[in-house]
Design a protein around this motif. Structure first.
Motif, PDB file in Angstrom:
ATOM      1  N   GLY A   1     -22.146 -56.532  77.778  1.00 33.77           N
ATOM      2  CA  GLY A   1     -22.220 -55.235  78.442  1.00 33.77           C
ATOM      3  C   GLY A   1     -21.796 -54.070  77.561  1.00 33.77           C
ATOM      4  N   TYR A   2     -21.095 -54.367  76.451  1.00 33.85           N
ATOM      5  CA  TYR A   2     -20.681 -53.277  75.561  1.00 33.85           C
ATOM      6  C   TYR A   2     -21.795 -52.973  74.557  1.00 33.85           C
ATOM      7  CZ  TYR A   2     -18.247 -50.490  72.116  1.00 33.85           C
ATOM      8  OH  TYR A   2     -17.901 -49.474  71.265  1.00 33.85           O
ATOM      9  N   SER A   3     -22.149 -51.716  74.432  1.00 36.25           N
ATOM     10  CA  SER A   3     -23.205 -51.340  73.491  1.00 36.25           C
ATOM     11  C   SER A   3     -22.992 -49.932  72.986  1.00 36.25           C
ATOM     12  CB  SER A   3     -24.564 -51.435  74.183  1.00 36.25           C
ATOM     13  OG  SER A   3     -25.575 -50.954  73.323  1.00 36.25           O
ATOM     14  N   THR A   4     -23.411 -49.687  71.754  1.00 34.24           N
ATOM     15  CA  THR A   4     -23.352 -48.325  71.212  1.00 34.24           C
ATOM     16  C   THR A   4     -24.759 -47.771  71.008  1.00 34.24           C
ATOM     17  OG1 THR A   4     -23.289 -49.197  68.945  1.00 34.24           O
ATOM     18  CG2 THR A   4     -21.165 -48.741  70.000  1.00 34.24           C
ATOM     19  N   ALA A   5     -25.747 -48.421  71.623  1.00 37.10           N
ATOM     20  CA  ALA A   5     -27.134 -47.999  71.427  1.00 37.10           C
ATOM     21  C   ALA A   5     -27.370 -46.607  72.015  1.00 37.10           C
ATOM     22  CB  ALA A   5     -28.077 -48.993  72.085  1.00 37.10           C
ATOM     23  N   PRO A   6     -28.198 -45.806  71.341  1.00 33.46           N
ATOM     24  CA  PRO A   6     -28.519 -44.482  71.875  1.00 33.46           C
ATOM     25  C   PRO A   6     -29.385 -44.576  73.141  1.00 33.46           C
ATOM     26  CG  PRO A   6     -29.815 -44.926  69.908  1.00 33.46           C
ATOM     27  CD  PRO A   6     -28.845 -46.056  70.056  1.00 33.46           C
TER      28      PRO A   6
ATOM     29  N   GLY B   1     -26.013 -54.509  75.737  1.00 29.30           N
ATOM     30  CA  GLY B   1     -24.800 -55.246  75.365  1.00 29.30           C
ATOM     31  C   GLY B   1     -24.934 -56.739  75.563  1.00 29.30           C
ATOM     32  N   MET B   2     -26.129 -57.245  75.364  1.00 26.21           N
ATOM     33  CA  MET B   2     -26.369 -58.682  75.545  1.00 26.21           C
ATOM     34  C   MET B   2     -26.785 -59.371  74.259  1.00 26.21           C
ATOM     35  SD  MET B   2     -28.482 -58.523  79.121  1.00 26.21           S
ATOM     36  CE  MET B   2     -28.351 -60.269  79.489  1.00 26.21           C
TER      37      MET B   2
END
Lengths: 110, 145
Positions: B97-102, B113-114
């Motif tokens: 579930g954590y992501s830094t994607a724009p 976040g997978m």
């Protein structure tokens, strides 16, 4: 159940690879998150989504999905249709929303 | 069951950051090699998921990268090395579930976040190493026996 059995019930317009209509459908997967589909869908399932970009073809092909149903008659760009045809991935569009399309497929699979 | 091959089968792919159209090429090649070798369906499925997610991460986050795979009689080894920003907190990046994607990448259905969790879940050995400003290296092994 075969892919073609859904044609009338979901008012499908087949956009690529008609051969895929003979595919057996073992279930359906409904998601617009591609990693979710990649990780959790199973071979033989039909994928219902609103995504229409290039990566849907790769995901459906790599996972051996029975085909892709694009909801709400969203326009699928030509280069994606060409890629799907080349990779033998069946893409169909339906005027139905995701909720309605999934509901009908669910009922038919019972 | 160990594979009956004399020499390891190798593949090497250049991946260009931002090139979403070619995503899946390395995974598809690996999948085809494994199909030819009659590898068990479940192992093919896991190898394909892990490789595709690795390809996507290079495309989404890095300037460029390279993916190599080696199929030995007993293992599939996959190594991805990228020239990207690096990962500041690997533990956090590994959290589902954590992501830094724009935002535009998320709109495509990526960046949920997978990716890294999917890679770890589908490989028997998963190693990740990252240096800020240099890049990230991931090594995954799937056992065939």
């Amino acid at each position: 159940m075969k892919f073609k059995d859904l044609t009338e019930e979901l008012s499908l317009e087949i956009r690529t690879c008609r051969d895929g209509l003979r595919n057996d459908i073992t279930g359906a997967y409904v998601s617009d998150l591609l990693s979710d589909v990649m990780g959790n869908s199973k071979a033989g399932e039909i994928w219902i989504t609103l995504q229409t970009h290039m990566n849907i073809v790769a995901v459906a092909g790599l996972k051996n999905l029975a085909g892709i149903i694009i909801v709400k008659n969203r326009k699928v760009p030509d280069d994606i249709l060409q890629k799907a045809e080349a990779e033998k991935v069946t893409i169909a569009t339906t005027p139905l929303s995701t909720f309605e399309a999934a509901g009908r497929v669910y009922k038919m699979l019972q | 069951m160990a594979l009956d091959i004399e020499n390891p089968i190798e593949g090497s792919f250049q991946i260009i950051g931002g090139n979403f159209d070619n995503a899946g090429e390395a995974s598809s090649q690996l999948k085809n090699r494994l199909l030819e070798l009659n590898v068990n369906d479940d192992i093919i499925r896991r190898a394909t998921i892990a490789t595709f997610e690795a390809e996507m991460n290079v495309i989404i986050y890095a300037a460029a990268g390279r993916l190599n795979f080696v199929i030995t009689p007993t293992q599939i080894q996959i190594r991805i090395e990228d020239m990207g920003p690096g990962i500041e907190n690997i533990e956090q990046a590994m959290t589902e579930g954590y992501s830094t994607a724009p935002e535009w990448v998320r709109a495509m259905g990526w960046g949920a976040g997978m990716g890294l969790p999917n890679m770890k879940k589908n490989s028997d050995v998963f190693k990740i190493d990252s240096v800020i400003g240099e890049g990230t290296t991931i090594e995954m092994t799937l056992n065939l026996t």
